[in-house]
Design an enzyme around this catalytic site. Structure first.
Site, PDB file in Angstrom:
ATOM      1  N   GLU A   1      20.306  36.197  16.464  1.00 24.76           N
ATOM      2  CA  GLU A   1      19.544  34.825  16.812  1.00 24.76           C
ATOM      3  C   GLU A   1      19.309  33.938  15.451  1.00 24.76           C
ATOM      4  O   GLU A   1      19.298  34.522  14.481  1.00 24.76           O
ATOM      5  CB  GLU A   1      18.072  35.054  17.033  1.00 24.76           C
ATOM      6  CG  GLU A   1      17.302  33.984  17.438  1.00 24.76           C
ATOM      7  CD  GLU A   1      15.934  34.461  17.995  1.00 24.76           C
ATOM      8  OE1 GLU A   1      15.469  35.564  17.768  1.00 24.76           O
ATOM      9  OE2 GLU A   1      14.922  33.596  18.135  1.00 24.76           O
TER      10      GLU A   1
ATOM     11  N   LYS B   1      16.868  29.281  24.430  1.00 27.51           N
ATOM     12  CA  LYS B   1      15.872  30.367  24.552  1.00 27.51           C
ATOM     13  C   LYS B   1      14.548  29.742  25.379  1.00 27.51           C
ATOM     14  O   LYS B   1      13.854  28.774  25.255  1.00 27.51           O
ATOM     15  CB  LYS B   1      15.478  30.654  23.411  1.00 27.51           C
ATOM     16  CG  LYS B   1      14.421  31.759  23.160  1.00 27.51           C
ATOM     17  CD  LYS B   1      14.094  32.082  22.041  1.00 27.51           C
ATOM     18  CE  LYS B   1      12.952  33.338  21.695  1.00 27.51           C
ATOM     19  NZ  LYS B   1      12.792  33.833  20.116  1.00 27.51           N
TER      20      LYS B   1
ATOM     21  N   CYS C   1      16.145  37.066  22.058  1.00 22.49           N
ATOM     22  CA  CYS C   1      14.953  37.796  21.392  1.00 22.49           C
ATOM     23  C   CYS C   1      13.685  37.888  22.471  1.00 22.49           C
ATOM     24  O   CYS C   1      14.187  38.839  23.504  1.00 22.49           O
ATOM     25  CB  CYS C   1      14.601  37.014  20.171  1.00 22.49           C
ATOM     26  SG  CYS C   1      13.874  38.510  19.087  1.00 22.49           S
TER      27      CYS C   1
HETATM   28  C1  ACM Z   1      11.618  36.564  18.457  1.00 22.00           C
HETATM   29  O1  ACM Z   1      11.761  36.129  19.825  1.00 22.00           O
HETATM   30  N1  ACM Z   1      12.617  35.988  17.657  1.00 22.00           N
HETATM   31  C2  ACM Z   1      10.850  37.581  18.124  1.00 22.00           C
END
Ligand code: ACM
Length: 265
Positions: free
Chosen positions: A38, A109, A142
């Protein structure tokens, strides 16, 4: 299919160095698919919206996209990496798939973590798969791991490999991804970063231990907590197409969706 993760220690704001390091690790081991962490090009701990705005890149454009696209073309492979995505209405925490034909797909995301909520807009794209070399790939980023719905939807849409770009700070995810594999019979590739990133009063230490799991939840390899490294696994995509558990149970056919309606509310 030769698939890999690249575990990196990005330096905040130093895009040229971060991209160079990723390219040199990828060049050290041939693979058909590389998954990077990420926000691998920018770093993670933002302290202002301006800072993020200066590092964000438009999908399909920007220095990172062009270098990775050229790498994919030269080495006949595909790369998935996490980056701050600039859009007209704001910035997203995104990942992008790019293959050697120049095809690209973006995932934004859905579930923002902690202070990401201050700077990023929450994702607004449906969960879709992307076709590559006879396989279907799904992307998640993530903290999406804590919502099993994400991996489930991707698997129901046919994903055989879940490509998971991460900057993990909590200790649970690597173990949880074994379960995501078992409950969906999919491969997972979790590409994490390492190192401490301190920015003034703020900071995180990231947990490394990037990993690849097979469809039975076995960890094919888990990386070190604090070392930059690349790992390549040779996986058989066909394993992820077989959803039969035994002679009486089929993962998909046995679902009792009439009892799951609240999940959609
Ligand atoms: C995250 O979502 N970077 C912990």
């Amino acid at each position: 299919m030769l698939v890999s993760f690249v575990q990196l220690r990005p330096e905040f704001g130093n895009k040229p160095a971060n991209i160079d390091k990723a390219i040199s690790l990828m060049e050290s081991k041939p693979a058909e698919l590389y998954v990077l962490p990420e926000l691998f090009n920018s770093g993670y701990v933002f302290t202002s919206a301006e800072e993020l705005d200066n590092l964000a890149e438009t999908a399909g454009d920007g220095v990172t996209f062009k270098i990775i696209r050229d790498f994919a073309q030269k080495h006949k492979c595909a790369v998935i990496y996490g980056f701050p995505e600039k859009a007209a209405e704001g910035n997203y925490n995104s990942s992008i798939f790019i293959d050697y034909h120049g095809k690209f797909r973006v995932y934004r995301k859905l579930h923002l973590f902690y202070e990401e909520n201050l700077y990023f807009k929450p994702g607004n794209f449906q969960l879709e798969t992307v076709d590559y070399n006879g396989a279907k790939l799904g992307m998640m980023i993530c903290y999406d791991w804590i919502y099993p719905e994400v991996a489930r939807i991707l698997a129901l849409k046919g994903a055989q490999i879940i490509c998971h770009c991460v900057n993990l700070v909590m200790p649970y995810c690597q173990e949880a991804m074994k379960t995501r594999s078992i409950e969906n019979r999919v491969f997972t590739i979790t590409a994490n970063r390492i190192g401490e990133e301190k920015r003034g009063e703020k900071g995180f230490t990231f947990t490394g231990q990037s990993q690849i799991t097979d469809c039975a939840g076995n960890v094919l390899y888990r990386a070190d907590v604090n070392k930059e490294e690349i790992f390549v696994a040779d996986i058989n995509i066909e394993d992820a197409k077989d959803k039969k558990v035994n002679n009486f149970n089929s993962l998909w056919d046995d679902r009792r969706t009439e009892y799951y309606k609240r999940l959609g509310e």
